[in-house]
Design a protein around this motif. Structure first.
Motif, PDB file in Angstrom:
ATOM      1  N   VAL A  19     -53.162  16.577  23.919  1.00 34.14           N
ATOM      2  CA  VAL A  19     -53.737  17.707  24.650  1.00 34.14           C
ATOM      3  C   VAL A  19     -53.132  19.025  24.164  1.00 34.14           C
ATOM      4  N   MET A  67     -57.107  23.251  30.104  1.00 34.16           N
ATOM      5  CA  MET A  67     -56.612  21.909  29.813  1.00 34.16           C
ATOM      6  C   MET A  67     -55.266  21.753  30.504  1.00 34.16           C
ATOM      7  N   GLY A 126     -62.349  13.934  30.926  1.00 35.70           N
ATOM      8  CA  GLY A 126     -61.856  15.100  30.210  1.00 35.70           C
ATOM      9  C   GLY A 126     -62.183  15.031  28.736  1.00 35.70           C
TER      10      GLY A 126
END
Length: 311
Positions: A258, A246, A158
């Motif tokens: 995040v 996300m 990611g």
């Protein structure tokens, strides 16, 4: 769960722990073979190498698609997880083939990038970008559509997804349809409230995260010398990026970095869809796939892919 117990006892605490950790993963969670990925003929799966960064080795790619898929299908360019220190191009691909490629009709191309600490930054991310450039130029060879490419990955993958999206923007590279970053590893500073809360708790706590970043960056970790392609949270400009999906668990190290990254995309005028899954720990959707929140997380990703790829 037994899987959580195994991981808690095995996660690395320093770069010197990496070989032991890799051996543990190989013994307890081995990657699938090519025949297993083909799943009795449901999928066509091959491996090949493509040119790597200038002066570096070729990049291995795994190329997979549902058997009989018509040409011109959208492409998932997959970057595997493993803390930048483990994993291969086969890691995590089985689930992507089952849950994304088969129902949506997608080509999946997964990159096998060089790992730290043997190959510190920028080796891994440059491999990922070189693989993306090849995919954009030659997607039709795999039956894919070069105009519909989503970069996707979980954890380290990611973070690499976010970094490759930044590189493609800054280098006038491939135009991406989207970036899908699951529980992404974004910030080498490792000092958010969620990182501190999770010290000594759960899967991939602050200590394991620090060992991974130290493996990738050495003494530069946590200093002003870390560039955004190593740790995307360091980027000062998040404008002009492809639509982002996300997600992250509410009970994991990466939660706050995040949330901050998605918020900064919005502030820059970009498109981001963010999910913070209540009760979710790092990798919950893989380690506890049958619980309700894991099913919800996987379904939400598919819905986003359907929308951005018009499937």
């Amino acid at each position: 769960m037994d899987e959580l117990g195994d991981l808690r006892g095995a996660e690395p605490l320093s770069p010197t722990d990496v070989p032991r950790w890799r051996a543990h993963l190989a013994a307890t969670a081995p990657d699938p073979t090519l025949e297993e990925l083909r799943d009795g003929g449901r999928f066509e799966v091959v491996e090949r190498t493509v040119p790597g960064p200038v002066g570096a080795p070729d990049v291995p790619l795994l190329i997979a698609r549902p058997t009989g898929l018509p040409d011109g299908a959208p492409v998932i360019y997959h970057l595997h997880g493993g803390g930048m220190i483990g994993g291969t191009c086969r890691t995590g691909v089985s689930g992507i083939l089952r849950e994304w490629a088969a129902p949506l009709g997608l080509v999946v191309i997964s990159a096998d990038y060089r790992l730290a600490p043997e190959h510190p930054y920028p080796a891994g991310v440059e491999d990922c970008y070189a693989g993306l450039v090849w995919v954009a130029r030659h997607a039709t060879r795999a039956g894919g559509d070069p105009e519909r490419i989503v970069v996707a990955g979980g954890s380290a993958g990611g973070g690499l997804t976010a970094a490759v999206a930044l590189m493609a923007r800054d280098r006038d590279g491939p135009r991406l349809t989207g970036q899908l970053a699951m529980c992404p590893m974004l910030d080498d500073r490792n000092d958010t409230p969620s990182a501190r809360q999770m010290t000594g708790r759960g899967v991939w706590d602050r200590r394991a995260n620090q060992a991974a970043w130290a493996s990738l960056l050495g003494e530069a970790r946590g200093t002003d010398r870390v560039p955004p392609y190593a740790a995307p949270a360091r980027a000062t400009d998040l404008s002009g990026l492809p639509p982002a999906y996300m997600d992250v668990g509410a009970a994991e190290t990466y939660r706050d970095e995040v949330v901050t990254y998605a918020t900064r995309i919005w502030r820059a005028g970009g498109d981001a869809q963010l999910h913070v899954w209540s009760g979710g720990f790092h990798g919950f959707d893989q380690l506890a796939p049958d619980i309700a929140v894991a099913r919800d997380a996987r379904e939400a990703r598919v819905r986003w892919l359907r929308r951005v790829l018009d499937r």
